[in-house]
Structure formats: C-alpha cells, structure tokens
Design a protein around this motif. Structure first.
Motif, PDB file in Angstrom:
ATOM      1  N   ARG A   1       0.830  -1.213   0.000  1.00 58.15           N
ATOM      2  CA  ARG A   1       0.000   0.000   0.000  1.00 58.15           C
ATOM      3  C   ARG A   1       0.864   1.263   0.000  1.00 58.15           C
ATOM      4  NH1 ARG A   1      -2.935  -1.221   4.280  1.00 58.15           N
ATOM      5  NH2 ARG A   1      -2.193   0.463   5.588  1.00 58.15           N
ATOM      6  N   ILE A   2       1.944   1.259   0.767  1.00 55.99           N
ATOM      7  CA  ILE A   2       2.844   2.409   0.805  1.00 55.99           C
ATOM      8  C   ILE A   2       3.464   2.624  -0.573  1.00 55.99           C
ATOM      9  CG2 ILE A   2       5.059   3.251   1.700  1.00 55.99           C
ATOM     10  CD1 ILE A   2       4.255   1.932   4.410  1.00 55.99           C
ATOM     11  N   ILE A   3       3.942   1.551  -1.178  1.00 54.00           N
ATOM     12  CA  ILE A   3       4.585   1.657  -2.489  1.00 54.00           C
ATOM     13  C   ILE A   3       3.578   2.059  -3.552  1.00 54.00           C
ATOM     14  CG2 ILE A   3       5.855   0.404  -4.291  1.00 54.00           C
ATOM     15  CD1 ILE A   3       7.485   0.854  -1.707  1.00 54.00           C
ATOM     16  N   ARG A   4       2.431   1.374  -3.598  1.00 49.88           N
ATOM     17  CA  ARG A   4       1.434   1.605  -4.651  1.00 49.88           C
ATOM     18  C   ARG A   4       0.672   2.905  -4.447  1.00 49.88           C
ATOM     19  NH1 ARG A   4      -2.044  -2.634  -3.738  1.00 49.88           N
ATOM     20  NH2 ARG A   4      -3.099  -1.218  -2.328  1.00 49.88           N
ATOM     21  N   ASP A   5      -0.008   3.032  -3.307  1.00 51.25           N
ATOM     22  CA  ASP A   5      -0.897   4.171  -3.084  1.00 51.25           C
ATOM     23  C   ASP A   5      -0.137   5.429  -2.654  1.00 51.25           C
ATOM     24  OD1 ASP A   5      -2.876   2.323  -3.615  1.00 51.25           O
ATOM     25  OD2 ASP A   5      -3.483   2.089  -1.519  1.00 51.25           O
ATOM     26  N   GLY A   6       0.871   5.242  -1.828  1.00 52.76           N
ATOM     27  CA  GLY A   6       1.596   6.384  -1.303  1.00 52.76           C
ATOM     28  C   GLY A   6       2.645   6.938  -2.244  1.00 52.76           C
ATOM     29  N   LEU A   7       3.343   6.019  -2.933  1.00 52.18           N
ATOM     30  CA  LEU A   7       4.471   6.448  -3.761  1.00 52.18           C
ATOM     31  C   LEU A   7       4.242   6.260  -5.255  1.00 52.18           C
ATOM     32  CD1 LEU A   7       7.223   4.962  -1.429  1.00 52.18           C
ATOM     33  CD2 LEU A   7       6.671   7.395  -1.729  1.00 52.18           C
ATOM     34  N   GLY A   8       3.130   5.610  -5.618  1.00 50.22           N
ATOM     35  CA  GLY A   8       2.816   5.416  -7.034  1.00 50.22           C
ATOM     36  C   GLY A   8       3.747   4.436  -7.735  1.00 50.22           C
ATOM     37  N   GLY A   9       4.284   3.491  -6.985  1.00 56.20           N
ATOM     38  CA  GLY A   9       5.214   2.519  -7.563  1.00 56.20           C
ATOM     39  C   GLY A   9       4.646   1.117  -7.557  1.00 56.20           C
ATOM     40  N   HIS A  10       5.486   0.183  -7.941  1.00 58.09           N
ATOM     41  CA  HIS A  10       5.140  -1.248  -7.963  1.00 58.09           C
ATOM     42  C   HIS A  10       6.202  -2.006  -7.187  1.00 58.09           C
ATOM     43  CE1 HIS A  10       2.074  -0.569 -10.996  1.00 58.09           C
ATOM     44  NE2 HIS A  10       2.947   0.216 -11.606  1.00 58.09           N
ATOM     45  N   LEU A  11       5.764  -2.945  -6.376  1.00 57.99           N
ATOM     46  CA  LEU A  11       6.679  -3.742  -5.570  1.00 57.99           C
ATOM     47  C   LEU A  11       7.032  -5.026  -6.306  1.00 57.99           C
ATOM     48  CD1 LEU A  11       8.104  -4.166  -2.828  1.00 57.99           C
ATOM     49  CD2 LEU A  11       6.007  -5.284  -2.038  1.00 57.99           C
ATOM     50  N   ASN A  12       8.328  -5.276  -6.460  1.00 60.00           N
ATOM     51  CA  ASN A  12       8.823  -6.531  -7.040  1.00 60.00           C
ATOM     52  C   ASN A  12       9.659  -7.219  -5.980  1.00 60.00           C
ATOM     53  OD1 ASN A  12       7.832  -6.084  -9.732  1.00 60.00           O
ATOM     54  ND2 ASN A  12       9.443  -4.563  -9.950  1.00 60.00           N
ATOM     55  N   LEU A  13       9.383  -8.484  -5.736  1.00 59.84           N
ATOM     56  CA  LEU A  13      10.124  -9.246  -4.739  1.00 59.84           C
ATOM     57  C   LEU A  13      10.968 -10.321  -5.421  1.00 59.84           C
ATOM     58  CD1 LEU A  13       7.296  -9.855  -2.114  1.00 59.84           C
ATOM     59  CD2 LEU A  13       9.106  -8.156  -2.012  1.00 59.84           C
ATOM     60  N   SER A  14      12.076 -10.665  -4.797  1.00 62.49           N
ATOM     61  CA  SER A  14      12.868 -11.800  -5.271  1.00 62.49           C
ATOM     62  C   SER A  14      13.386 -12.543  -4.058  1.00 62.49           C
ATOM     63  CB  SER A  14      14.014 -11.325  -6.155  1.00 62.49           C
ATOM     64  OG  SER A  14      14.947 -10.596  -5.401  1.00 62.49           O
TER      65      SER A  14
END
Length: 103
Positions: free
Chosen positions: A87-100
């Motif tokens: 939510r912080i990445i998407r809604d707050g910062l307008g980004g996308h989270l990628n995990l590895s």
C-alpha cells in the motif's frame, strides 16, 4: 576490504561479518542480516518519499496510515506487513513492488 591493524592483511566485508557476527546460519548473524534488510527497506522508503517531495504525514495520508508508523518504518523501529508495504509503495508512492528470493 579493510586492512587489519595487527597484520596488514586485507579483510573482505564478508570475512568481517563472519568475525563480528558469526557465519551465515548462526543466530547472531541471521539477526544481523534481518535487521540490515529492515534498515535498507526503511532507507529505500525514505529516499522514495523524499524524491516525490512528500512529508511523512503526506505519505501516511496517501496510504492510510499514520505519520508515526511511517517514521518507525523509516527508522527501522517497526516490522512492516507485506500488505502495508504494498500500500505504501502503490498508493503512497505510485510505484510497484517486485520481490525476489535468493539462496
């Protein structure tokens, strides 16, 4: 690499960690590794927030949390749930989270 005071032998960072915290897999080293990852995540969020010219309060409002929670995350004093991080990445910062995952 650092130079050992006693012997003028260069020591790698990995060797330094082994010496200070034990080998990977030991309780002390794994605790260090977890805390380091949490620290990196906090710094990353803070850097992205500042790049977007947002205050902690503005970021908190955008993603539905509190300023104090954002502060705790940025200062490595709080565990963060994956759903909250997303939510912080998407809604707050307008980004996308990628995990590895690495082994």
């Amino acid at each position: 690499m650092k130079k050992s005071k006693e012997s003028n032998i260069l020591t790698s960072f990995s060797d330094h960690l082994d010496e200070q915290y034990g080998k990977r897999g030991t309780v002390k080293r794994e605790k260090y590794e977890q805390e380091y990852e949490a620290f990196k995540l906090g710094v990353l969020i803070q850097e992205m927030r500042e790049k977007k010219h947002l205050t902690q309060e503005q970021l908190a409002t955008k993603c539905g949390t509190t300023k104090s929670y954002i502060s705790r995350i940025e200062n490595d004093a709080s565990d963060i749930r994956l759903s909250t991080l997303m939510r912080i990445i998407r809604d707050g910062l307008g980004g996308h989270l990628n995990l590895s995952v690495s082994f």
